[in-house]
Design a protein around this motif. Structure first.
Motif, mmCIF file in Angstrom:
data_model
loop_
_atom_site.group_PDB
_atom_site.id
_atom_site.type_symbol
_atom_site.label_atom_id
_atom_site.label_comp_id
_atom_site.label_asym_id
_atom_site.label_seq_id
_atom_site.Cartn_x
_atom_site.Cartn_y
_atom_site.Cartn_z
ATOM 1 N N ASN A 12 -3.180 71.445 64.267
ATOM 2 C CA ASN A 12 -4.475 71.291 64.936
ATOM 3 C C ASN A 12 -4.913 69.831 65.001
ATOM 4 O OD1 ASN A 12 -4.688 74.011 65.427
ATOM 5 N ND2 ASN A 12 -5.955 74.429 63.621
ATOM 6 N N TYR A 13 -4.586 69.064 63.960
ATOM 7 C CA TYR A 13 -4.998 67.658 63.907
ATOM 8 C C TYR A 13 -3.867 66.700 64.268
ATOM 9 C CZ TYR A 13 -9.316 69.093 61.597
ATOM 10 O OH TYR A 13 -10.537 69.666 61.306
ATOM 11 N N ASP A 14 -2.687 67.238 64.558
ATOM 12 C CA ASP A 14 -1.499 66.407 64.784
ATOM 13 C C ASP A 14 -1.359 65.398 63.645
ATOM 14 O OD1 ASP A 14 0.765 65.450 66.034
ATOM 15 O OD2 ASP A 14 -0.326 64.008 67.270
ATOM 16 N N ALA A 15 -1.447 65.909 62.414
ATOM 17 C CA ALA A 15 -1.480 65.059 61.221
ATOM 18 C C ALA A 15 -0.073 64.734 60.726
ATOM 19 C CB ALA A 15 -2.271 65.740 60.111
ATOM 20 N N ASP A 16 0.107 63.483 60.351
ATOM 21 C CA ASP A 16 1.359 63.069 59.714
ATOM 22 C C ASP A 16 1.405 63.533 58.263
ATOM 23 O OD1 ASP A 16 2.593 61.244 61.835
ATOM 24 O OD2 ASP A 16 0.580 60.430 61.656
ATOM 25 N N ILE A 17 0.248 63.508 57.610
ATOM 26 C CA ILE A 17 0.119 64.002 56.238
ATOM 27 C C ILE A 17 -1.020 65.003 56.203
ATOM 28 C CG2 ILE A 17 -0.343 63.418 53.830
ATOM 29 C CD1 ILE A 17 0.697 60.637 54.342
ATOM 30 N N THR A 18 -0.774 66.171 55.633
ATOM 31 C CA THR A 18 -1.798 67.196 55.481
ATOM 32 C C THR A 18 -1.935 67.516 54.001
ATOM 33 O OG1 THR A 18 -1.264 68.124 57.652
ATOM 34 C CG2 THR A 18 -2.521 69.514 56.143
ATOM 35 N N ILE A 19 -3.171 67.516 53.517
ATOM 36 C CA ILE A 19 -3.444 67.606 52.083
ATOM 37 C C ILE A 19 -4.250 68.871 51.773
ATOM 38 C CG2 ILE A 19 -4.519 66.420 50.119
ATOM 39 C CD1 ILE A 19 -4.308 63.820 51.793
ATOM 40 N N CYS A 20 -3.875 69.559 50.717
ATOM 41 C CA CYS A 20 -4.632 70.744 50.293
ATOM 42 C C CYS A 20 -5.148 70.570 48.875
ATOM 43 C CB CYS A 20 -3.771 72.001 50.389
ATOM 44 S SG CYS A 20 -2.490 72.148 49.113
ATOM 45 N N GLY A 21 -6.043 71.458 48.486
ATOM 46 C CA GLY A 21 -6.572 71.464 47.131
ATOM 47 C C GLY A 21 -5.648 72.220 46.189
ATOM 48 N N PHE A 22 -5.941 72.112 44.897
ATOM 49 C CA PHE A 22 -5.106 72.775 43.902
ATOM 50 C C PHE A 22 -5.927 73.060 42.657
ATOM 51 C CE2 PHE A 22 -4.786 68.196 43.494
ATOM 52 C CZ PHE A 22 -4.938 67.963 42.137
ATOM 53 N N GLU A 23 -5.410 73.926 41.830
ATOM 54 C CA GLU A 23 -6.040 74.180 40.535
ATOM 55 C C GLU A 23 -5.059 73.876 39.422
ATOM 56 O OE1 GLU A 23 -7.467 78.119 41.076
ATOM 57 O OE2 GLU A 23 -5.519 79.084 40.795
ATOM 58 N N ARG A 24 -5.559 73.193 38.416
ATOM 59 C CA ARG A 24 -4.755 72.884 37.235
ATOM 60 C C ARG A 24 -4.866 74.057 36.267
ATOM 61 N NH1 ARG A 24 -3.259 67.486 36.868
ATOM 62 N NH2 ARG A 24 -4.318 66.096 38.338
ATOM 63 N N MET A 25 -3.718 74.597 35.870
ATOM 64 C CA MET A 25 -3.695 75.777 35.013
ATOM 65 C C MET A 25 -2.837 75.533 33.782
ATOM 66 S SD MET A 25 -3.196 78.735 37.926
ATOM 67 C CE MET A 25 -3.344 80.056 36.717
ATOM 68 N N ASP A 26 -3.268 76.080 32.660
ATOM 69 C CA ASP A 26 -2.491 75.997 31.442
ATOM 70 C C ASP A 26 -1.252 76.884 31.568
ATOM 71 O OD1 ASP A 26 -2.418 75.202 28.435
ATOM 72 O OD2 ASP A 26 -2.093 77.369 28.431
ATOM 73 N N MET A 27 -0.095 76.311 31.339
ATOM 74 C CA MET A 27 1.157 77.026 31.503
ATOM 75 C C MET A 27 1.234 78.262 30.603
ATOM 76 S SD MET A 27 4.197 77.460 32.742
ATOM 77 C CE MET A 27 4.839 75.989 33.541
ATOM 78 N N GLU A 28 0.707 78.162 29.394
ATOM 79 C CA GLU A 28 0.840 79.242 28.422
ATOM 80 C C GLU A 28 -0.192 80.349 28.630
ATOM 81 O OE1 GLU A 28 3.374 79.304 26.400
ATOM 82 O OE2 GLU A 28 4.047 77.352 27.106
ATOM 83 N N THR A 29 -1.432 79.986 28.920
ATOM 84 C CA THR A 29 -2.523 80.979 28.965
ATOM 85 C C THR A 29 -2.976 81.342 30.373
ATOM 86 O OG1 THR A 29 -4.281 79.306 28.868
ATOM 87 C CG2 THR A 29 -3.354 80.063 26.769
ATOM 88 N N GLY A 30 -2.669 80.497 31.342
ATOM 89 C CA GLY A 30 -3.143 80.745 32.696
ATOM 90 C C GLY A 30 -4.586 80.338 32.920
ATOM 91 N N ILE A 31 -5.200 79.737 31.910
ATOM 92 C CA ILE A 31 -6.589 79.284 32.047
ATOM 93 C C ILE A 31 -6.657 78.142 33.058
ATOM 94 C CG2 ILE A 31 -8.507 78.135 30.842
ATOM 95 C CD1 ILE A 31 -7.643 79.598 28.306
ATOM 96 N N VAL A 32 -7.634 78.217 33.960
ATOM 97 C CA VAL A 32 -7.814 77.176 34.970
ATOM 98 C C VAL A 32 -8.675 76.060 34.391
ATOM 99 C CG1 VAL A 32 -8.742 76.625 37.254
ATOM 100 C CG2 VAL A 32 -7.572 78.815 36.865
ATOM 101 N N PHE A 33 -8.113 74.863 34.296
ATOM 102 C CA PHE A 33 -8.849 73.716 33.777
ATOM 103 C C PHE A 33 -9.787 73.126 34.824
ATOM 104 C CE2 PHE A 33 -4.863 73.148 31.070
ATOM 105 C CZ PHE A 33 -5.433 73.726 29.956
ATOM 106 N N SER A 34 -9.312 73.039 36.063
ATOM 107 C CA SER A 34 -10.123 72.430 37.111
ATOM 108 C C SER A 34 -9.583 72.815 38.479
ATOM 109 C CB SER A 34 -10.121 70.905 36.982
ATOM 110 O OG SER A 34 -8.808 70.385 37.173
#
Length: 348
Positions: free
Chosen positions: A115-137
């Motif tokens: 849609n934007y003819d973008a060379d780079i397209t960026i998305c959001g993400f969530e940081r999660m604890d590998m062991e517990t699955g708790i979302v830090f941010s």
């Protein structure tokens, strides 16, 4: 709006090293996408465990989607580039083997890019604890306007250094100049800096599409001394490319170098109590001034520029003042306290 794609639109490259515990989750998430026009290129980087057996199992079961490259161990930089060479998609993304994506990752990323003819397209993400699955941010999940680096180059400074929350036009990556001595850390930052001179449009999805796993030892923000030299060497090589092909972006490059060498690297070094921080900080400052001298007078770090551009990069402007007033070590002590005790992090 759903877009009907022809053939392979997105190639997702998954570098794998000692990934037997979690690569299946990563691949399952990519196979469950809401569109079909993607391919998954797994690059086994000489894993000594059973990673290659798992990858071959997926390739046999999903031969129309999954391809496996088995190579000797040479590091993530070469693993990614080997995947790029084999990519058939019009766009290329990178996902680490221990992370996984949301089902609409490919659809939203591609729709935004097209849609934007973008060379780079960026998305959001969530940081999660590998062991517990708790979302830090959850980060970068707020929609931002697409921009042209030609018209607003300062916006490149605020792009996060990771490549795993982005997709790129394949033509852009395949024509990228490379360097002889890529570092063993900060590969993502160096990779993106090599792309910036040819980037015409950057777009944001504003959606949280990636689950980034944080391992227990991820909090150890130390850097080996030999890796510091690798970083200096790699950034100097990239700057030479700018000096030859993108002289108008040298001030921008040196500003980004200040962000990563003056702040990020010094922060990681400050976490190691065994180092002689005074001498290392002095050397780091000398390298900044000798190899990347334009940061001191960079227009992107001037108060007038910041105000004119809606207080863009104001935190970096403040850090420049702290740095020049020799208050960095005190600031980093406070910063570590904020992260470790108050669980507050600053996004530059």
């Amino acid at each position: 709006m759903y877009i009907i794609y022809m053939n392979v639109e997105l190639s997702v490259i998954v570098p794998c090293y000692k990934a037997e515990k979690y690569v299946a989750r990563c691949l399952d998430s990519l196979l469950k996408q809401t569109i079909n026009e993607i391919e998954i290129i797994c690059v086994n980087d000489g894993s000594p465990d059973h990673t290659i057996d798992i990858l071959k199992g997926y390739q046999e079961k999903y031969s129309d989607k999954v391809r496996v490259i088995d190579k000797c161990n040479e590091g993530v930089w070469k693993a990614r580039l080997e995947g790029v060479t084999e990519a058939k998609g019009k766009y290329v993304g990178f996902i680490d083997a221990d992370d996984y994506v949301k089902p609409n990752y490919a659809e939203i990323m591609l729709n935004t890019a097209i849609n934007y003819d973008a060379d780079i397209t960026i998305c959001g993400f969530e940081r999660m604890d590998m062991e517990t699955g708790i979302v830090f941010s959850r980060e970068m999940c707020k929609k931002e306007n697409a921009f042209s680096p030609k018209n607003n180059p300062a916006k490149l400074i605020s792009i996060n250094g990771a490549v795993w929350n982005k997709i790129f036009k394949a033509d852009l990556i395949k024509s990228m100049k490379t360097i002889a001595n890529p570092p063993t850390i900060w590969e993502d930052i160096v990779f993106q800096l090599l792309l910036y001179p040819k980037v015409k449009k950057v777009a944001y999805t504003g959606e949280c599409l990636i689950c980034y796993m944080v391992h227990q030892n991820s909090a150890i923000n130390t850097v080996k001394l030999e890796q510091i030299e690798e970083i200096y060497c790699a950034l100097t090589e990239v700057r030479d490319i700018y000096a030859e092909n993108a002289t108008d972006m040298l001030s921008l490059f040196d500003t980004i170098a200040f962000l990563h060498l003056g702040i990020s690297l010094n922060f990681r070094l400050s976490c190691d109590k065994t180092l002689d921080l005074k001498s290392i900080f002095q050397k780091n400052n000398a390298i900044l001034n000798q190899k990347f001298p334009l940061w001191k007078k960079s227009k992107y770090l001037r108060f007038s520029y910041m105000v004119k551009n809606g207080f863009a990069n104001w935190k970096l402007w403040i850090m420049k003042l702290i740095y020049q007033m020799h208050g960095l070590r005190l600031f980093l002590s406070v910063y570590r306290f904020m992260i470790n005790k108050l669980k507050i992090d600053i996004k530059w």
